[in-house]
Enzyme design. Structure first.
Site, PDB file in Angstrom:
ATOM      1  N   ASN A   9       0.838  -1.191   0.000  1.00 37.58           N
ATOM      2  CA  ASN A   9       0.000   0.000   0.000  1.00 37.58           C
ATOM      3  C   ASN A   9       0.879   1.250   0.000  1.00 37.58           C
ATOM      4  O   ASN A   9       1.506   1.583   1.011  1.00 37.58           O
ATOM      5  CB  ASN A   9      -0.913  -0.035   1.234  1.00 37.58           C
ATOM      6  CG  ASN A   9      -1.880   1.115   1.282  1.00 37.58           C
ATOM      7  OD1 ASN A   9      -1.581   2.241   0.902  1.00 37.58           O
ATOM      8  ND2 ASN A   9      -3.077   0.837   1.796  1.00 37.58           N
ATOM      9  N   ASP A  68      -0.741  -4.574  11.208  1.00 36.87           N
ATOM     10  CA  ASP A  68      -2.105  -4.932  10.882  1.00 36.87           C
ATOM     11  C   ASP A  68      -2.974  -3.966  11.668  1.00 36.87           C
ATOM     12  O   ASP A  68      -2.695  -3.660  12.829  1.00 36.87           O
ATOM     13  CB  ASP A  68      -2.436  -6.383  11.228  1.00 36.87           C
ATOM     14  CG  ASP A  68      -3.683  -6.870  10.494  1.00 36.87           C
ATOM     15  OD1 ASP A  68      -4.009  -6.307   9.431  1.00 36.87           O
ATOM     16  OD2 ASP A  68      -4.343  -7.800  10.979  1.00 36.87           O
ATOM     17  N   PHE A 148      -7.046   7.009   3.393  1.00 36.33           N
ATOM     18  CA  PHE A 148      -7.430   5.784   2.703  1.00 36.33           C
ATOM     19  C   PHE A 148      -8.229   4.914   3.663  1.00 36.33           C
ATOM     20  O   PHE A 148      -8.386   5.239   4.832  1.00 36.33           O
ATOM     21  CB  PHE A 148      -6.185   5.032   2.185  1.00 36.33           C
ATOM     22  CG  PHE A 148      -5.185   4.672   3.253  1.00 36.33           C
ATOM     23  CD1 PHE A 148      -5.210   3.429   3.854  1.00 36.33           C
ATOM     24  CD2 PHE A 148      -4.229   5.585   3.661  1.00 36.33           C
ATOM     25  CE1 PHE A 148      -4.306   3.094   4.844  1.00 36.33           C
ATOM     26  CE2 PHE A 148      -3.312   5.253   4.651  1.00 36.33           C
ATOM     27  CZ  PHE A 148      -3.346   4.005   5.235  1.00 36.33           C
ATOM     28  N   TYR A 150     -10.948   3.456   5.858  1.00 39.56           N
ATOM     29  CA  TYR A 150     -12.148   3.991   6.516  1.00 39.56           C
ATOM     30  C   TYR A 150     -12.002   5.456   6.923  1.00 39.56           C
ATOM     31  O   TYR A 150     -12.870   6.003   7.594  1.00 39.56           O
ATOM     32  CB  TYR A 150     -12.458   3.163   7.769  1.00 39.56           C
ATOM     33  CG  TYR A 150     -12.859   1.728   7.491  1.00 39.56           C
ATOM     34  CD1 TYR A 150     -14.186   1.384   7.242  1.00 39.56           C
ATOM     35  CD2 TYR A 150     -11.910   0.714   7.484  1.00 39.56           C
ATOM     36  CE1 TYR A 150     -14.559   0.077   6.998  1.00 39.56           C
ATOM     37  CE2 TYR A 150     -12.266  -0.610   7.241  1.00 39.56           C
ATOM     38  CZ  TYR A 150     -13.595  -0.918   6.999  1.00 39.56           C
ATOM     39  OH  TYR A 150     -13.953  -2.225   6.761  1.00 39.56           O
ATOM     40  N   ASP A 151     -10.905   6.110   6.530  1.00 42.75           N
ATOM     41  CA  ASP A 151     -10.646   7.489   6.962  1.00 42.75           C
ATOM     42  C   ASP A 151     -11.811   8.452   6.724  1.00 42.75           C
ATOM     43  O   ASP A 151     -12.074   9.308   7.572  1.00 42.75           O
ATOM     44  CB  ASP A 151      -9.379   8.034   6.295  1.00 42.75           C
ATOM     45  CG  ASP A 151      -8.101   7.433   6.866  1.00 42.75           C
ATOM     46  OD1 ASP A 151      -8.179   6.654   7.841  1.00 42.75           O
ATOM     47  OD2 ASP A 151      -7.016   7.740   6.331  1.00 42.75           O
ATOM     48  N   LYS A 171      -2.939  13.696  11.269  1.00 41.51           N
ATOM     49  CA  LYS A 171      -3.301  12.290  11.369  1.00 41.51           C
ATOM     50  C   LYS A 171      -2.138  11.478  11.938  1.00 41.51           C
ATOM     51  O   LYS A 171      -2.328  10.611  12.798  1.00 41.51           O
ATOM     52  CB  LYS A 171      -3.719  11.744   9.998  1.00 41.51           C
ATOM     53  CG  LYS A 171      -4.146  10.288  10.063  1.00 41.51           C
ATOM     54  CD  LYS A 171      -4.447   9.713   8.701  1.00 41.51           C
ATOM     55  CE  LYS A 171      -4.696   8.222   8.818  1.00 41.51           C
ATOM     56  NZ  LYS A 171      -4.746   7.529   7.556  1.00 41.51           N
ATOM     57  N   HIS A 176      -3.657   6.097  15.102  1.00 45.04           N
ATOM     58  CA  HIS A 176      -3.262   4.784  15.600  1.00 45.04           C
ATOM     59  C   HIS A 176      -1.926   4.336  15.017  1.00 45.04           C
ATOM     60  O   HIS A 176      -1.043   3.891  15.747  1.00 45.04           O
ATOM     61  CB  HIS A 176      -4.349   3.766  15.262  1.00 45.04           C
ATOM     62  CG  HIS A 176      -4.815   3.848  13.839  1.00 45.04           C
ATOM     63  ND1 HIS A 176      -5.515   4.934  13.346  1.00 45.04           N
ATOM     64  CD2 HIS A 176      -4.659   3.013  12.789  1.00 45.04           C
ATOM     65  CE1 HIS A 176      -5.785   4.754  12.066  1.00 45.04           C
ATOM     66  NE2 HIS A 176      -5.268   3.596  11.698  1.00 45.04           N
ATOM     67  N   ARG A 177      -1.756   4.448  13.698  1.00 43.30           N
ATOM     68  CA  ARG A 177      -0.511   4.000  13.075  1.00 43.30           C
ATOM     69  C   ARG A 177       0.643   4.894  13.522  1.00 43.30           C
ATOM     70  O   ARG A 177       1.718   4.417  13.834  1.00 43.30           O
ATOM     71  CB  ARG A 177      -0.630   3.988  11.552  1.00 43.30           C
ATOM     72  CG  ARG A 177       0.571   3.360  10.873  1.00 43.30           C
ATOM     73  CD  ARG A 177       0.363   3.109   9.386  1.00 43.30           C
ATOM     74  NE  ARG A 177      -0.714   2.145   9.177  1.00 43.30           N
ATOM     75  CZ  ARG A 177      -1.942   2.437   8.758  1.00 43.30           C
ATOM     76  NH1 ARG A 177      -2.260   3.684   8.493  1.00 43.30           N
ATOM     77  NH2 ARG A 177      -2.845   1.511   8.607  1.00 43.30           N
TER      78      ARG A 177
END
Length: 192
Positions: A9, A68, A148, A150-151, A171, A176-177
């Site tokens: 991705n 993940d 990308f 569910y953003d 962001k 989270h990432r």
């Protein structure tokens, strides 16, 4: 230090690349010639991240990390969770995933949700995990053209916009990432 981020991705790769310290050379799966889809057959985010990082380390010989991510919706007992990318089918279509989720929440008032990212680092033969979480709500409609997955329907706590409306820097800071990657980077800096 050279590390592979086990992803095809490009959006995700660019997001993580923007956070990496200068002493880390980051490679993606296409950059090492890995074109196959790495099976995500685990029952948890941790298992799936570990499957991917181990695959790259064993087959390609690189130190590697994989993530993940799951979107866990309270009213749906944590779904789509580990199945987030394939929620509406194996083709991993974000538009269909969002449509299915919005339909599942139609008429439901409790729209609380959280994104969780788990990173599995495979470094010098050892595995280490890092986790990042952000709480928020699922909006009633899609908003924004950035990001990308569910953003466009996830509004993080404390913000009036979805992830797809917020600048990438914001962001990365609150997401989270970004939170999981920060923990990974702290580890890599101390490892040096």
């Amino acid at each position: 230090m050279k590390l592979v981020f086990a992803t095809h991705n490009q959006h995700k790769f660019d997001e993580v690349l923007s956070l990496m310290p200068k002493h880390v050379t980051l490679l993606s799966l296409p950059m090492i010639g890995c074109t196959e889809e790495i099976p995500e057959t685990g029952n948890t985010l941790e298992q799936n991240a570990l499957l991917k990082s181990d695959h790259v380390a064993k087959k390609y010989g690189y130190d590697c990390f994989a993530d993940d991510t799951g979107l866990l919706v309270d009213a749906l007992n944590g779904l789509p969770g580990v199945y987030s990318a394939r929620y509406a089918g194996e083709e991993r279509d974000p538009e269909k995933n969002m449509a299915k989720l919005l339909k599942a929440l139609d008429g439901i008032e409790n729209r609380a949700a959280r994104f969780e990212t788990v990173i599995s680092l495979h470094l010098k033969g050892r595995s280490q995990f890092f986790k990042g979480t952000v709480n928020g709500t699922i909006t009633h409609t899609k908003n924004g053209g950035q990001g990308f997955g569910y953003d466009p329907i996830f509004q993080p706590e404390g913000h009036s916009q979805t992830f797809a409306q917020l600048p990438l820097a914001t962001k990365n800071q609150i997401g989270h990432r970004g939170r999981a990657i920060k923990k990974l980077i702290e580890f890599l800096n101390s490892y040096q």
